[in-house]
Design a protein around this motif. Structure first.
Motif, PDB file in Angstrom:
ATOM      1  N   PRO A 144       0.805  -1.221   0.000  1.00 46.89           N
ATOM      2  CA  PRO A 144       0.000   0.000   0.000  1.00 46.89           C
ATOM      3  C   PRO A 144       0.837   1.270   0.000  1.00 46.89           C
ATOM      4  N   ALA A 145       2.046   1.223   0.581  1.00 47.38           N
ATOM      5  CA  ALA A 145       2.907   2.407   0.586  1.00 47.38           C
ATOM      6  C   ALA A 145       3.347   2.764  -0.828  1.00 47.38           C
ATOM      7  N   LEU A 146       3.482   1.771  -1.709  1.00 46.82           N
ATOM      8  CA  LEU A 146       3.899   2.023  -3.088  1.00 46.82           C
ATOM      9  C   LEU A 146       2.821   2.696  -3.921  1.00 46.82           C
ATOM     10  N   ALA A 147       1.601   2.775  -3.395  1.00 44.18           N
ATOM     11  CA  ALA A 147       0.521   3.422  -4.148  1.00 44.18           C
ATOM     12  C   ALA A 147       0.851   4.875  -4.478  1.00 44.18           C
ATOM     13  N   ALA A 148       1.780   5.469  -3.736  1.00 42.72           N
ATOM     14  CA  ALA A 148       2.169   6.856  -4.006  1.00 42.72           C
ATOM     15  C   ALA A 148       3.052   6.985  -5.237  1.00 42.72           C
ATOM     16  N   ASN A 149       3.455   5.876  -5.837  1.00 44.51           N
ATOM     17  CA  ASN A 149       4.187   5.890  -7.103  1.00 44.51           C
ATOM     18  C   ASN A 149       3.519   4.856  -8.001  1.00 44.51           C
ATOM     19  N   VAL A 231      13.315   3.411   1.901  1.00 46.90           N
ATOM     20  CA  VAL A 231      14.298   4.039   2.771  1.00 46.90           C
ATOM     21  C   VAL A 231      14.011   5.538   2.861  1.00 46.90           C
ATOM     22  N   LEU A 232      14.564   6.157   3.894  1.00 46.93           N
ATOM     23  CA  LEU A 232      14.452   7.593   4.088  1.00 46.93           C
ATOM     24  C   LEU A 232      15.785   8.264   3.794  1.00 46.93           C
ATOM     25  N   ALA A 233      15.719   9.403   3.103  1.00 49.94           N
ATOM     26  CA  ALA A 233      16.922  10.181   2.817  1.00 49.94           C
ATOM     27  C   ALA A 233      16.533  11.645   2.657  1.00 49.94           C
ATOM     28  N   GLN A 234      17.502  12.505   2.853  1.00 47.18           N
ATOM     29  CA  GLN A 234      17.285  13.954   2.754  1.00 47.18           C
ATOM     30  C   GLN A 234      17.433  14.404   1.307  1.00 47.18           C
ATOM     31  N   ALA A 235      16.313  14.850   0.716  1.00 44.47           N
ATOM     32  CA  ALA A 235      16.332  15.442  -0.621  1.00 44.47           C
ATOM     33  C   ALA A 235      16.278  16.964  -0.482  1.00 44.47           C
ATOM     34  N   GLY A 237      13.905  18.920  -0.945  1.00 40.87           N
ATOM     35  CA  GLY A 237      12.658  19.335  -0.307  1.00 40.87           C
ATOM     36  C   GLY A 237      12.475  18.804   1.100  1.00 40.87           C
ATOM     37  N   GLY A 238      13.478  18.121   1.640  1.00 40.55           N
ATOM     38  CA  GLY A 238      13.389  17.592   2.994  1.00 40.55           C
ATOM     39  C   GLY A 238      13.436  16.067   3.015  1.00 40.55           C
ATOM     40  N   LEU A 239      13.182  15.493   4.193  1.00 35.94           N
ATOM     41  CA  LEU A 239      13.259  14.036   4.370  1.00 35.94           C
ATOM     42  C   LEU A 239      12.194  13.361   3.518  1.00 35.94           C
ATOM     43  N   SER A 240      12.621  12.442   2.664  1.00 38.18           N
ATOM     44  CA  SER A 240      11.730  11.848   1.657  1.00 38.18           C
ATOM     45  C   SER A 240      11.866  10.340   1.657  1.00 38.18           C
ATOM     46  N   CYS A 241      10.861   9.690   1.079  1.00 42.31           N
ATOM     47  CA  CYS A 241      10.814   8.229   1.000  1.00 42.31           C
ATOM     48  C   CYS A 241      11.244   7.781  -0.391  1.00 42.31           C
ATOM     49  N   PHE A 242      12.103   6.762  -0.439  1.00 44.97           N
ATOM     50  CA  PHE A 242      12.630   6.274  -1.712  1.00 44.97           C
ATOM     51  C   PHE A 242      12.512   4.759  -1.810  1.00 44.97           C
ATOM     52  N   PHE A 243      12.335   4.310  -3.040  1.00 42.17           N
ATOM     53  CA  PHE A 243      12.285   2.889  -3.381  1.00 42.17           C
ATOM     54  C   PHE A 243      13.644   2.514  -3.950  1.00 42.17           C
ATOM     55  N   ARG A 290       7.940  14.547   2.383  1.00 41.62           N
ATOM     56  CA  ARG A 290       6.832  13.819   3.018  1.00 41.62           C
ATOM     57  C   ARG A 290       7.237  12.388   3.337  1.00 41.62           C
ATOM     58  N   GLY A 291       8.518  12.193   3.627  1.00 40.31           N
ATOM     59  CA  GLY A 291       9.017  10.838   3.826  1.00 40.31           C
ATOM     60  C   GLY A 291       8.473  10.148   5.046  1.00 40.31           C
ATOM     61  N   VAL A 292       8.370  10.868   6.161  1.00 38.31           N
ATOM     62  CA  VAL A 292       7.928  10.232   7.397  1.00 38.31           C
ATOM     63  C   VAL A 292       6.478   9.765   7.290  1.00 38.31           C
ATOM     64  N   PRO A 293       5.524  10.625   6.886  1.00 36.14           N
ATOM     65  CA  PRO A 293       4.148  10.116   6.730  1.00 36.14           C
ATOM     66  C   PRO A 293       4.057   8.967   5.724  1.00 36.14           C
ATOM     67  N   GLN A 294       4.890   9.028   4.687  1.00 37.19           N
ATOM     68  CA  GLN A 294       4.830   7.986   3.665  1.00 37.19           C
ATOM     69  C   GLN A 294       5.279   6.640   4.207  1.00 37.19           C
ATOM     70  N   ILE A 295       6.397   6.629   4.911  1.00 42.36           N
ATOM     71  CA  ILE A 295       6.906   5.345   5.388  1.00 42.36           C
ATOM     72  C   ILE A 295       6.131   4.854   6.610  1.00 42.36           C
TER      73      ILE A 295
END
Length: 551
Positions: A144-149, A231-235, A237-243, A290-295
């Motif tokens: 369900p988390a992947l629904a954002a991509n 994973v979380l990393a700093q982009a 625009g701020g802390l973001s979620c990455f695949f 929006r990494g924290v809410p996403q993960i």
């Protein structure tokens, strides 16, 4: 050699039994929480899984997977970096069984009732071996988390939900099925993920969306042989979620380097690692910043699994203790006939049934995604259940081990399972947010939801109304504190009291009166005892022990 003695009065292993058929509280919980049209098929599938997880053959796989622990191979014989983890064949047999039975994806493939059925299956498999359920849990939570991509979800979802286990490191196109993990924690931050320093540099637009190069590290990176990770990393625009996939679409290995495997207290069959990203290619999931809410979309479901896992471990520890006490003679009669032992075992049975009841109620809330009331229950019961059930686990395991005496403490034979259970218990309390994080999460829920949440919990606790003064007082006290809580010093005690009231209400709804009455008498209106075995002499010990018996 001469024979010095005859071996007798040793309990036989609890093997080749059906764990589902022997678990009456679990079977009755399914009837209470599953949609009627889904019940019969679920019972048939869980009957098959119960036979498998209770079999001597699978128990041998569980033992071997823990004895022959994962081994890291950073380089091949020619000196090329490979970053592979080797597992014993028994680990792969366990993974294949869990995936074949849909524990990684049933809700996404099945629909209504899928979360409750999966919850029951997850608890059954935990009784066999919990370590392999780490990648199973993360795979379940990732979809369900992947629904954002949408592009990633379209390509990966069919193989995330496949019931074929494929352990090879290979491109997605060549895989029959895939698993997923996640990486959030860094050395300097721990639970404070906003302190993460891993950097993400925009690389370009691709068919999977915006791609980035990651440079940094993760201090805890569980199941590093999964096919991909969130994973979380700093982009920018701020802390973001990455695949982040292990193998890129062109077949090359991604720049994820495994530094070492963690030497853990328990969870031995599962590989947990420290990794570095040396320009690893990853794709943005959701929006930058929006990494924290996403993960957390993923983390909420793995927190459910922490409660389920501890409930399953409790059930297995109880079963082993009961099985032993019925066979072992002491002072002229079976252990189970001695008053103190009967009290301890009955108290453990109450704790196990209450944990199962709360875990299944939480799973039902996940089944009803579009129901605003159930969404509120998901939000409040997730930290409550994870906090309380997992906190009770270690003491429960110690008491159950004590029922076996010295045989429970050794690392061999059937009794070695109890030692594994004891070592495993703390991980569910620590992983995905320890006790303080859960207490803070509960307080945040209360501050944001306000009166609506209090009204919803009042409905959940309605079975306690007008039963007896103890129940009335417990219900009124909890609801009153929910309306006024503001001080985080009270967070842990509030989580405990909400959990106990919820467990009592659920037992009132779904369990026999003698279970409910014993639970209320021993747990409501007082601080929980530090040890088990303090039930009133008026407790119906015979029926409690009969109800809890594994065979």
């Amino acid at each position: 050699m001469t024979t010095t003695h005859e071996v007798f009065n040793q309990s036989m292993p609890l093997a080749d039994v059906n764990l589902f058929e022997g678990n009456r509280p679990l079977r009755e919980g399914l009837i209470a929480h599953l949609p009627p049209h889904a019940l019969a098929d679920a019972q048939q599938r869980l009957h098959r899984l119960g036979a498998l997880t209770g079999s001597a053959a699978m128990q041998q796989h569980a033992r071997l997977a823990n004895v022959h622990t994962p081994q890291l191979r950073t380089h091949d014989r020619l000196g090329r970096r490979i970053d592979e983890v080797e597992f014993h064949p028994s680990y792969h047999a366990l993974m294949a069984a869990a995936i074949e039975h849909g524990l990684h994806a049933r809700p996404w493939a099945q629909g209504p009732g899928g979360h409750v059925e999966r919850a029951a299956g997850f608890m059954l498999f935990t009784e066999l071996e919990p370590s392999v359920l780490c990648p199973i849990s993360m795979t379940y939570a990732a979809a369900p988390a992947l629904a954002a991509n949408a592009a990633l979800l379209s390509d990966w979802f069919p193989k995330l939900t496949s019931t074929t286990y494929d352990p090879r490191l290979a491109p997605l196109a060549d895989k029959a099925g895939v698993t997923m993990g996640m990486g959030m924690t860094e050395k300097q931050g721990g639970s404070d993920v906003r302190a993460n320093t891993t950097q993400a540099r925009f690389e370009g637009d691709t068919p999977w969306g915006r791609s980035y190069r990651l440079v940094g590290h993760k201090w805890f990176f569980s199941a590093p042989m999964c096919d991909a990770f969130l994973v979380l990393a700093q982009a920018e625009g701020g802390l973001s979620c990455f695949f982040l996939p292990r193998v890129l679409p062109d077949g090359s290995r991604n720049a994820l380097q495994i530094q070492r495997l963690k030497d853990k207290l328990g969870n031995k069959a599962n590989a947990s690692s420290e990794v570095e990203f040396n320009g690893a290619l990853a794709w943005l999931v959701g929006e930058e910043g929006r990494g924290v809410p996403q993960i957390l979309e993923m983390g909420t479901r793995t927190r459910l699994d922490c409660a389920l896992g501890t409930s399953g471990l409790m059930r297995q520890a109880l079963s082993l203790a009961l099985h032993h006490a019925r066979q072992r003679q002491a002072f002229g009669r079976p252990l189970v006939q001695h008053a103190l032992m009967r009290n301890v075992l009955s108290d453990l049975a109450l704790e196990s049934e209450a944990a199962t009841a709360l875990s299944l109620r939480l799973a039902r809330a996940f089944d009803r995604q579009d129901d605003s009331y159930e969404a509120m229950m998901r939000r409040v019961l997730t930290p409550v259940a994870k906090f309380w059930i997992c906190k009770r686990g270690s003491g429960f395991a110690q008491e159950a081990m004590e029922c076996l005496g010295g045989n429970g403490y050794v690392e061999e034979g059937g009794e070695g399972v109890m030692a594994r259970i004891y070592r495993e218990m703390p991980v569910n309390s620590i992983w995905e947010g320890a006790g303080n994080i859960m207490a803070l999460d509960l307080l945040r829920v209360l501050q944001r939801a306000g009166p609506d949440l209090v009204d919803a919990l009042a409905e959940e606790l309605e079975p306690l109304a007008s039963v007896n003064p103890t129940c009335d007082a417990a219900r009124a006290t909890v609801l009153g504190r929910l309306q006024s809580v503001a001080d985080e010093h009270d967070g842990r005690r509030l989580a405990q009291d909400v959990a106990l009231a919820m467990q009592a209400a659920l037992l009132r709804r779904h369990a026999p009166d003698f279970v409910f009455e014993a639970f209320v008498a021993s747990r409501l209106g007082m601080a929980p005892a530090l040890t088990y075995g303090g039930l009133s002499p008026r407790t119906d010990f015979d029926r409690l022990l009969q109800r809890a018996a594994p065979v």
